[in-house]
Design a protein around this motif. Structure first.
Motif, PDB file in Angstrom:
ATOM      1  N   UNK A  55      10.034  29.504  23.545  1.00  0.00           N
ATOM      2  CA  UNK A  55       9.356  29.316  22.266  1.00  0.00           C
ATOM      3  C   UNK A  55       8.581  30.565  21.834  1.00  0.00           C
ATOM      4  N   UNK A  56       7.932  31.239  22.780  1.00  0.00           N
ATOM      5  CA  UNK A  56       7.162  32.437  22.431  1.00  0.00           C
ATOM      6  C   UNK A  56       8.089  33.550  21.946  1.00  0.00           C
ATOM      7  N   UNK A 100      -3.360  39.679  17.722  1.00  0.00           N
ATOM      8  CA  UNK A 100      -4.387  39.596  18.755  1.00  0.00           C
ATOM      9  C   UNK A 100      -4.791  38.162  19.062  1.00  0.00           C
ATOM     10  N   UNK A 101      -4.993  37.360  18.022  1.00  0.00           N
ATOM     11  CA  UNK A 101      -5.374  35.955  18.219  1.00  0.00           C
ATOM     12  C   UNK A 101      -4.254  35.187  18.908  1.00  0.00           C
ATOM     13  N   UNK A 102      -3.015  35.426  18.483  1.00  0.00           N
ATOM     14  CA  UNK A 102      -1.869  34.749  19.094  1.00  0.00           C
ATOM     15  C   UNK A 102      -1.740  35.121  20.567  1.00  0.00           C
ATOM     16  N   UNK A 109      -4.682  30.073  27.187  1.00  0.00           N
ATOM     17  CA  UNK A 109      -4.430  28.632  27.180  1.00  0.00           C
ATOM     18  C   UNK A 109      -3.017  28.256  27.647  1.00  0.00           C
ATOM     19  N   UNK A 110      -1.998  28.872  27.057  1.00  0.00           N
ATOM     20  CA  UNK A 110      -0.629  28.412  27.271  1.00  0.00           C
ATOM     21  C   UNK A 110      -0.078  28.835  28.633  1.00  0.00           C
ATOM     22  N   UNK A 182       0.764  34.515  10.427  1.00  0.00           N
ATOM     23  CA  UNK A 182      -0.330  33.553  10.254  1.00  0.00           C
ATOM     24  C   UNK A 182       0.024  32.187  10.825  1.00  0.00           C
ATOM     25  N   UNK A 183       1.298  31.973  11.166  1.00  0.00           N
ATOM     26  CA  UNK A 183       1.741  30.678  11.686  1.00  0.00           C
ATOM     27  C   UNK A 183       0.913  30.257  12.891  1.00  0.00           C
ATOM     28  N   UNK A 184       0.721  31.152  13.832  1.00  0.00           N
ATOM     29  CA  UNK A 184      -0.022  30.821  15.047  1.00  0.00           C
ATOM     30  C   UNK A 184      -1.369  31.520  15.098  1.00  0.00           C
ATOM     31  N   UNK A 185      -1.875  31.901  13.942  1.00  0.00           N
ATOM     32  CA  UNK A 185      -3.246  32.406  13.873  1.00  0.00           C
ATOM     33  C   UNK A 185      -4.166  31.195  13.741  1.00  0.00           C
ATOM     34  N   UNK A 186      -4.498  30.605  14.876  1.00  0.00           N
ATOM     35  CA  UNK A 186      -5.240  29.349  14.895  1.00  0.00           C
ATOM     36  C   UNK A 186      -6.040  29.247  16.185  1.00  0.00           C
TER      37      UNK A 186
END
Length: 293
Positions: A55-56, A100-102, A109-110, A182-186
């Protein structure tokens, strides 16, 4: 006593049966694919780390194409004309921040969760039989629909509860004009819950492993597509009839009007709960009064 006509019918049936045996595959189409993967990459496929790597890597591959479009911008007019917000392109600092956030979320976490699972969970067995094409399609659509319901409820709660929004979800709305990274900027909490549902839903529906992994990759693709900032003629939302699927334009509305279009993929839950809103292409924004702030 068998008549001449009955003999003729039996000959026709026999010839038809022989035709099917010769010209139609004796095994499901996906069996050839599954046998190749199972016999050549068994150790890799059985690893608990495989779904994470799958997935990554899929995520960044899908993102790259749309980022090329963003970087080229107006120099590619045939592509740029499909950009939803044509006067807004992501800057280099915005892209680096999202990367960076991703990376942080996956490292913190993952991957630790995947390594822990690798430590205590034995490698999963690989079934010998592959799913039929119909079983695979039904499994993928079923998993998408189940995820869509789960995420709709979760997403709406985080927008209606101020503490949940500020603590876990606000970071994803830093960008009004969307781009693929931005999809995984969370927040990490959101990524963990999304990953949990993506993993568990095919198990609930008892999907084959090949169906599960195909669903995961397709789910990553449509998620990136929703955030890409482009509404191409071949976008999934245009291929699915009757406006059943949301797509990039409707998710763009959500980032302009955050109390609308909560569902990640399909449109039926927003229509049922009165939070559905359409994008106005002639004006480049949502119609005034079409949805409450």
């Amino acid at each position: 006593q068998i008549t001449r006509a009955e003999v003729g019918k039996m000959e026709i049936v026999g010839n038809y049966t022989d035709f099917l045996e010769v010209y139609l595959p004796k095994r499901p189409l996906l069996q050839y694919v599954w046998d190749y993967l199972r016999l050549n990459y068994s150790a890799t496929l059985r690893s608990p780390l495989f779904p994470v790597i799958l997935t990554v890597s899929s995520y960044f591959i899908f993102c790259v194409l749309y980022l090329v479009f963003n970087i080229m911008g107006r120099r590619w007019p045939l592509i740029h004309k499909y950009k939803i917000q044509q006067n807004r392109n992501p800057t280099a600092s915005m892209m680096l921040r999202c990367i960076g956030i991703t990376a942080y979320n996956h490292l913190v976490f993952i991957f630790p969760a995947a390594v822990a699972q690798w430590y205590w969970r034995p490698p999963i067995p690989l079934p010998e039989e592959a799913p039929t094409m119909i079983e695979a399609i039904v499994g993928i659509i079923g998993s998408l629909l189940l995820f869509d319901f789960q995420y709709f409820i979760w997403h709406m709660l985080h927008h209606k509860n101020r503490w949940l929004y500020k603590t876990f979800h606000a970071i994803h709305h830093d960008y009004m004009a969307l781009f693929s990274l931005a999809t995984q900027c969370l927040g990490g909490w959101k990524l963990v819950t999304v990953g949990f549902w993506t993993t568990v839903d095919p198990i609930i529906l008892k999907c084959h492993l090949l169906t599960t992994w195909t669903f995961m990759v397709f789910h990553v693709y449509v998620s990136v597509e929703d955030h890409c900032g482009y509404d191409f003629p071949w976008s999934t939302s245009r291929l699915v009839p009757f406006g059943m699927y949301g797509g990039p334009a409707k998710h763009d509305v959500h980032h302009q009007k955050p109390m609308s279009n909560f569902a990640p993929h399909f449109a039926h839950w927003d229509k049922i709960f009165g939070t559905h809103a359409e994008y106005n292409y002639s004006k480049g924004y949502l119609e005034p009064g079409s949805i409450n702030e």
